[in-house]
Scaffold this motif. Structure first.
Motif, PDB file in Angstrom:
ATOM      1  N   PRO A   1      14.146   0.149  17.263  1.00  0.00           N
ATOM      2  CA  PRO A   1      15.424  -0.580  17.348  1.00  0.00           C
ATOM      3  C   PRO A   1      15.827  -0.960  18.780  1.00  0.00           C
ATOM      4  CG  PRO A   1      15.643   1.302  15.882  1.00  0.00           C
ATOM      5  CD  PRO A   1      14.305   1.427  16.548  1.00  0.00           C
TER       6      PRO A   1
ATOM      7  N   HIS B   1      15.379  -3.146  11.779  1.00  0.00           N
ATOM      8  CA  HIS B   1      15.468  -3.796  13.081  1.00  0.00           C
ATOM      9  C   HIS B   1      14.374  -4.842  13.110  1.00  0.00           C
ATOM     10  CE1 HIS B   1      11.888  -1.587  14.468  1.00  0.00           C
ATOM     11  NE2 HIS B   1      12.407  -0.534  13.875  1.00  0.00           N
ATOM     12  N   SER B   2      14.519  -5.806  14.016  1.00  0.00           N
ATOM     13  CA  SER B   2      13.624  -6.960  14.087  1.00  0.00           C
ATOM     14  C   SER B   2      13.289  -7.408  12.664  1.00  0.00           C
ATOM     15  CB  SER B   2      12.371  -6.651  14.925  1.00  0.00           C
ATOM     16  OG  SER B   2      11.652  -5.545  14.376  1.00  0.00           O
TER      17      SER B   2
ATOM     18  N   ARG C   1       2.633   8.727   9.156  1.00  0.00           N
ATOM     19  CA  ARG C   1       4.089   8.791   9.353  1.00  0.00           C
ATOM     20  C   ARG C   1       4.474  10.183   9.836  1.00  0.00           C
ATOM     21  NH1 ARG C   1       8.482   8.957   4.425  1.00  0.00           N
ATOM     22  NH2 ARG C   1       7.004  10.537   3.734  1.00  0.00           N
TER      23      ARG C   1
ATOM     24  N   PHE D   1      -2.515   4.513   7.511  1.00  0.00           N
ATOM     25  CA  PHE D   1      -1.160   4.737   8.008  1.00  0.00           C
ATOM     26  C   PHE D   1      -0.860   6.218   8.193  1.00  0.00           C
ATOM     27  CE2 PHE D   1      -0.922   0.597   5.959  1.00  0.00           C
ATOM     28  CZ  PHE D   1      -0.301  -0.141   6.956  1.00  0.00           C
TER      29      PHE D   1
ATOM     30  N   ILE E   1       4.716  -0.772   3.162  1.00  0.00           N
ATOM     31  CA  ILE E   1       4.021   0.509   3.332  1.00  0.00           C
ATOM     32  C   ILE E   1       4.898   1.550   2.655  1.00  0.00           C
ATOM     33  CG2 ILE E   1       2.875   2.056   4.961  1.00  0.00           C
ATOM     34  CD1 ILE E   1       3.571  -0.106   7.142  1.00  0.00           C
ATOM     35  N   GLY E   2       4.363   2.153   1.589  1.00  0.00           N
ATOM     36  CA  GLY E   2       5.155   3.117   0.828  1.00  0.00           C
ATOM     37  C   GLY E   2       4.714   4.540   1.113  1.00  0.00           C
ATOM     38  N   PHE E   3       5.688   5.456   1.176  1.00  0.00           N
ATOM     39  CA  PHE E   3       5.393   6.878   1.376  1.00  0.00           C
ATOM     40  C   PHE E   3       6.102   7.690   0.299  1.00  0.00           C
ATOM     41  CE2 PHE E   3       4.951   5.007   5.590  1.00  0.00           C
ATOM     42  CZ  PHE E   3       3.737   5.529   6.003  1.00  0.00           C
ATOM     43  N   VAL E   4       5.464   8.776  -0.123  1.00  0.00           N
ATOM     44  CA  VAL E   4       6.084   9.686  -1.090  1.00  0.00           C
ATOM     45  C   VAL E   4       6.738  10.829  -0.321  1.00  0.00           C
ATOM     46  CG1 VAL E   4       5.631  11.328  -2.946  1.00  0.00           C
ATOM     47  CG2 VAL E   4       4.497   9.099  -2.935  1.00  0.00           C
TER      48      VAL E   4
ATOM     49  N   VAL F   1       8.661   1.059   3.871  1.00  0.00           N
ATOM     50  CA  VAL F   1       8.880   0.242   5.057  1.00  0.00           C
ATOM     51  C   VAL F   1       8.396  -1.162   4.719  1.00  0.00           C
ATOM     52  CG1 VAL F   1       8.217  -0.159   7.460  1.00  0.00           C
ATOM     53  CG2 VAL F   1       8.644   2.179   6.648  1.00  0.00           C
TER      54      VAL F   1
ATOM     55  N   PHE G   1      11.623   4.178  13.938  1.00  0.00           N
ATOM     56  CA  PHE G   1      12.978   4.182  13.393  1.00  0.00           C
ATOM     57  C   PHE G   1      13.773   5.352  13.970  1.00  0.00           C
ATOM     58  CE2 PHE G   1      10.419   2.031  10.196  1.00  0.00           C
ATOM     59  CZ  PHE G   1      11.181   0.912   9.918  1.00  0.00           C
TER      60      PHE G   1
ATOM     61  N   HIS H   1      -1.720   7.935   4.565  1.00  0.00           N
ATOM     62  CA  HIS H   1      -2.652   7.456   3.536  1.00  0.00           C
ATOM     63  C   HIS H   1      -3.295   6.205   4.085  1.00  0.00           C
ATOM     64  CE1 HIS H   1       0.148   4.197   2.432  1.00  0.00           C
ATOM     65  NE2 HIS H   1       1.102   5.089   2.544  1.00  0.00           N
TER      66      HIS H   1
ATOM     67  N   ASP I   1       2.516  12.899   7.510  1.00  0.00           N
ATOM     68  CA  ASP I   1       1.709  12.544   6.341  1.00  0.00           C
ATOM     69  C   ASP I   1       1.077  11.181   6.567  1.00  0.00           C
ATOM     70  OD1 ASP I   1       3.923  10.910   5.961  1.00  0.00           O
ATOM     71  OD2 ASP I   1       4.123  11.359   3.830  1.00  0.00           O
TER      72      ASP I   1
ATOM     73  N   PHE J   1      11.792  -5.557  10.270  1.00  0.00           N
ATOM     74  CA  PHE J   1      11.469  -4.405   9.434  1.00  0.00           C
ATOM     75  C   PHE J   1      12.708  -3.843   8.736  1.00  0.00           C
ATOM     76  CE2 PHE J   1       8.048  -4.489  12.540  1.00  0.00           C
ATOM     77  CZ  PHE J   1       6.945  -4.404  11.704  1.00  0.00           C
ATOM     78  N   VAL J   2      12.507  -3.393   7.513  1.00  0.00           N
ATOM     79  CA  VAL J   2      13.553  -2.709   6.756  1.00  0.00           C
ATOM     80  C   VAL J   2      12.961  -1.417   6.216  1.00  0.00           C
ATOM     81  CG1 VAL J   2      15.043  -2.817   4.712  1.00  0.00           C
ATOM     82  CG2 VAL J   2      14.723  -4.854   6.118  1.00  0.00           C
ATOM     83  N   ARG J   3      13.744  -0.347   6.271  1.00  0.00           N
ATOM     84  CA  ARG J   3      13.310   0.956   5.742  1.00  0.00           C
ATOM     85  C   ARG J   3      14.366   1.481   4.783  1.00  0.00           C
ATOM     86  NH1 ARG J   3      13.253   6.566   9.230  1.00  0.00           N
ATOM     87  NH2 ARG J   3      15.321   5.778   9.724  1.00  0.00           N
TER      88      ARG J   3
ATOM     89  N   VAL K   1       7.221  -1.457  18.187  1.00  0.00           N
ATOM     90  CA  VAL K   1       8.591  -1.961  18.015  1.00  0.00           C
ATOM     91  C   VAL K   1       9.481  -0.868  17.428  1.00  0.00           C
ATOM     92  CG1 VAL K   1       8.049  -2.982  15.759  1.00  0.00           C
ATOM     93  CG2 VAL K   1      10.022  -3.825  17.027  1.00  0.00           C
TER      94      VAL K   1
ATOM     95  N   ILE L   1       5.714   1.258  14.233  1.00  0.00           N
ATOM     96  CA  ILE L   1       7.067   0.855  13.853  1.00  0.00           C
ATOM     97  C   ILE L   1       7.921   2.112  13.960  1.00  0.00           C
ATOM     98  CG2 ILE L   1       8.471  -0.362  12.143  1.00  0.00           C
ATOM     99  CD1 ILE L   1       5.754  -0.888  10.639  1.00  0.00           C
TER     100      ILE L   1
ATOM    101  N   VAL M   1       0.845  -1.202   0.000  1.00  0.00           N
ATOM    102  CA  VAL M   1       0.000   0.000   0.000  1.00  0.00           C
ATOM    103  C   VAL M   1       0.876   1.246   0.000  1.00  0.00           C
ATOM    104  CG1 VAL M   1      -0.263  -0.058   2.534  1.00  0.00           C
ATOM    105  CG2 VAL M   1      -1.904   1.210   1.159  1.00  0.00           C
ATOM    106  N   ASP M   2       0.550   2.190  -0.863  1.00  0.00           N
ATOM    107  CA  ASP M   2       1.190   3.510  -0.863  1.00  0.00           C
ATOM    108  C   ASP M   2       0.095   4.541  -1.132  1.00  0.00           C
ATOM    109  OD1 ASP M   2       0.836   3.960  -3.630  1.00  0.00           O
ATOM    110  OD2 ASP M   2       2.861   3.389  -4.155  1.00  0.00           O
TER     111      ASP M   2
END
Lengths: 121, 121
Positions: B40, A75-76, B80, B78, A112-115, A99, B114, B75, B73, A78-80, B38, B112, A38-39
């Protein structure tokens, strides 16, 4: 602990794959069958729909490619990471941050995508 | 669509609440009972553990407060936003970005976190 850079690079490689059948193979290797995406513009609820969604998104930006922007972290499970979308030797038309949540088997389960920035026209 | 700024401000208000009992009331108003957190350094799996986790985290930074950094922001479900942790009129000791998922009822279901920058010592 997963390697955030490797995950991010494999992720962008899927988005940069022009061939739908090769992209499907890459999705099968790296993503869960029921992965969700989703973004702000799009969403898709399984691997096949994600493949079709990427095909559609790529159609809006012919010849463009995604590149990593900065250093992925995580971490855990999750990757960003942040990315840039640009035509060859062109300026960025879009910047974003995604994310990614990995399943226990290391496959991508959720995105989860953000612009971060748009440069239209 | 939820108001990302209102969600982010209510979220930071919980972290800035020094009184555990008042913080518990704020968590009850804004968070799902089985909310998950969660980042780090920490994780917690329900509202009571999140309250205790915030108490512990606050103990590491006496007199400090969280403030919103930039524009939240969001959507779909979600939100952020980025934040700064600092002592009164002091420089930031920590900067981070949190991604919050809201349940259908608008309560926070998942966070989540960061870390974007640390300024130790």
């Amino acid at each position: 602990m997963h390697d955030p850079k490797a995950i991010a690079e494999a992720y962008l490689d899927v988005w940069n794959e022009a061939d739908a059948s090769r992209r499907s193979s890459k999705l099968e290797r790296g993503w869960s069958p029921h992965a969700q995406y989703v973004d702000p513009m799009m969403q898709a609820l399984d691997r096949d729909h994600i493949n079709a969604m990427i095909e559609t998104a790529r159609g809006h930006f012919p010849g463009h490619a995604f590149a990593l922007d900065g250093k992925p972290d995580g971490h855990s499970n999750f990757v960003r990471f942040s990315w840039i979308l640009a035509a060859p030797s062109g300026p960025p038309v879009l910047r974003g941050t995604d994310v990614v949540r990995l399943a226990r088997d290391g496959l991508i389960e959720d995105v989860i995508g953000f612009v971060d920035e748009t440069h239209d026209g």
